[in-house]
Design an enzyme around this catalytic site. Structure first.
Site, PDB file in Angstrom:
ATOM      1  N   THR A  11       7.770  -1.217   4.229  1.00 20.30           N
ATOM      2  CA  THR A  11       8.122  -2.772   3.605  1.00 20.30           C
ATOM      3  C   THR A  11       8.972  -2.668   2.582  1.00 20.30           C
ATOM      4  OG1 THR A  11       5.774  -3.158   4.435  1.00 20.30           O
ATOM      5  CG2 THR A  11       6.650  -4.884   3.302  1.00 20.30           C
ATOM      6  N   GLU A  43       0.005  -3.665   8.181  1.00 18.15           N
ATOM      7  CA  GLU A  43      -0.002  -3.017   9.231  1.00 18.15           C
ATOM      8  C   GLU A  43       0.470  -3.792  10.522  1.00 18.15           C
ATOM      9  OE1 GLU A  43      -1.677   0.781   9.787  1.00 18.15           O
ATOM     10  OE2 GLU A  43      -2.144   0.893   7.718  1.00 18.15           O
TER      11      GLU A  43
END
Ligand SMILES: Cc1cc2nc3c(=O)[nH]c(=O)nc-3n(C[C@H](O)[C@H](O)[C@H](O)COP(=O)(O)OP(=O)(O)OC[C@H]3O[C@@H](n4cnc5c(N)ncnc54)[C@H](O)[C@@H]3O)c2cc1C
Length: 404
Positions: free
Chosen positions: A127, A367
């Site tokens: 990320t 996730e």
């Protein structure tokens, strides 16, 4: 196979982790949580128990178990606490697993043994500050080859286990060539302490307060060319596969939290009285707990199904997304109801249900958000396009190119 009765080995593991969670974790974790402190002592004990090596072969110091066993351990830990469960999940599912799956013999032999023993932790940096759902579109971190070194520049956000004193390596996804929709993305292993890697301060989080999550910045950060994990340009595909599995683990964690809410409520309603009776006497309360148990049981079946498929070597994309979506919803709903049943005490740090309430939300985000799970499920059902219909919308792109 019909049904999901645990075999003797899995049942023994379940009981061992259950006992560890209730006797070792439960009595002390509230203090770590309130202090926002990483529980090194507990993690060391989890390491001694073999939890960090559960799904890895013995030659690397692992326990030779399967992914189902790993998820079972997460479920039993999360019944008591999610910070320790996510530390294990991220270390194994996101940190060590890609090294095991895609690493060379040398990389496996070098990195895996201390990770399997829980003496060191690995992290996974995907990320970025500019976006996690559309990671491919939003990725800015680059790695260029300069002689026999990769030079990494960029930043990552929300990286679990990246700043503990026992973190050994962070696998980072970076653009190594191409541009636009033709970006070449590769996985590069950056050892902790590498000059040019700046590990930011621990975030102040709503939940998972006894776990380690940090921002990372890379400024001309040089690592050996041999730190490329797997094939150049295969980084994105590697991590899509890693995240499919990771979602099963998060589903187990969510189902565990949902079950933990039932555990706590059953104890509480037997003791707490109102209007002359224990709370458990009232049908409205019984129904609330019955709904909670039904959600926890359904969530458990969801991850059992996905994990069983993973162990059988079957495709798991849809089953994992369904398991993650439903388990995170179950965790949220059960945490809300458990807090309600505890009344004012549910809002106090003294009881675990308040912690469950704060920990549940992130399960709908990390996730892959719930919306991303729905995109995956819809796509697996053959549905294409999206409400925006715009070129570049994740739903307009081939399944293997987008969506964390
Ligand atoms: C505590 C914590 C630990 C984490 N650990 C890690 C880690 O170890 N490694 C790592 O790489 N990442 C980690 N993450 C990051 C996590 O995976 C991301 O937060 C997540 O993928 C969402 O990305 P984002 O936060 O950028 O939200 P965004 O992608 O900006 O999404 C914002 C909202 O928009 C929605 N949205 C986006 N696109 C669409 C669309 N096309 N249609 C409909 N809705 C859409 C999303 O569902 C969400 O609701 C962690 C996050 C947290 C909070």
């Amino acid at each position: 196979m019909i049904g999901f009765s645990l075999d003797d080995e899995h049942e023994a593991l379940r009981q061992t982790v259950r006992e560890f969670a209730t006797k070792v974790v439960a009595p002390v974790i509230g203090g770590f949580y309130q202090r926002g402190e990483f529980p090194y002592e507990i993690v060391a004990k989890m390491g001694k128990l073999g939890l960090f090596g559960l799904p890895f072969p013995e030659r690397y110091g692992g326990m030779g178990g399967d992914y189902f066993a790993f998820c079972l351990a997460l479920h039993e830990l999360a019944r008591v606490d999610s910070s320790v469960a996510i530390t294990l999940e991220a270390a194994v599912g996101l940190g060590a697993m890609p090294i095991f799956r895609y690493g060379s013999d040398e990389q496996r032999d070098g990195w895996l043994p201390p990770l399997c023993h829980g003496e060191r932790l690995a992290a996974f940096g995907l990320t970025e500050p500019g976006g996690g759902s559309d990671i491919r579109g939003g990725m800015r971190t680059t790695a260029r080859l300069d002689g026999d070194e990769w030079v990494v520049n960029g930043s990552k956000a929300f990286i679990t286990n990246s700043g503990t004193s026992i973190t050994s390596v962070i696998t980072v996804l970076a653009i190594t060539g191409g541009s636009g929709s033709r970006k070449e993305i590769s996985s590069i292993m950056v050892p902790a302490g590498t000059p040019g890697l700046d590990v930011g301060p621990e975030y102040s989080k709503v939940g998972w307060c006894a776990s380690d999550t940090r921002p990372l910045a890379f400024d001309e950060c040089r690592v050996p060319a041999g730190n490329l994990l797997g094939e150049r340009g295969r980084g994105y595909a590697q991590f899509l596969a890693t995240l499919d599995e990771g979602r099963i683990a998060i589903a187990a964690l969510g189902a565990g939290l949902a079950q933990g809410c039932v555990d706590e409520c059953l104890r509480y309603v037997a003791e707490r009285t109102a209007f002359g009776h224990a709370l458990g006497h009232y049908q409205a309360v019984q129904f609330m707990i019955a709904d909670m148990e039904a959600r926890a049981a359904s969530a458990r079946l969801g991850w059992y199904d996905a994990a069983a498929r993973q162990v059988a070597g079957e495709p798991v994309k849809k089953a994992a997304a369904i398991a993650k979506l439903t388990a995170s919803q179950a965790a949220m709903a059960n945490a809300r109801d458990a807090t309600q049943i505890f009344g004012g005490y549910g809002f106090m740090n003294e009881y675990p249900v308040g912690r469950f309430y704060r920990d549940a939300k992130v399960l709908e985000i990390g996730e892959g958000t719930s919306e991303v799970q729905k995109m995956i499920i819809a796509r697996e059902l053959g549905l294409r396009g999206g409400s925006s219909g715009a070129s570049g919308h994740p739903a307009d792109l081939p399944a293997e190119t987008r969506v964390v």
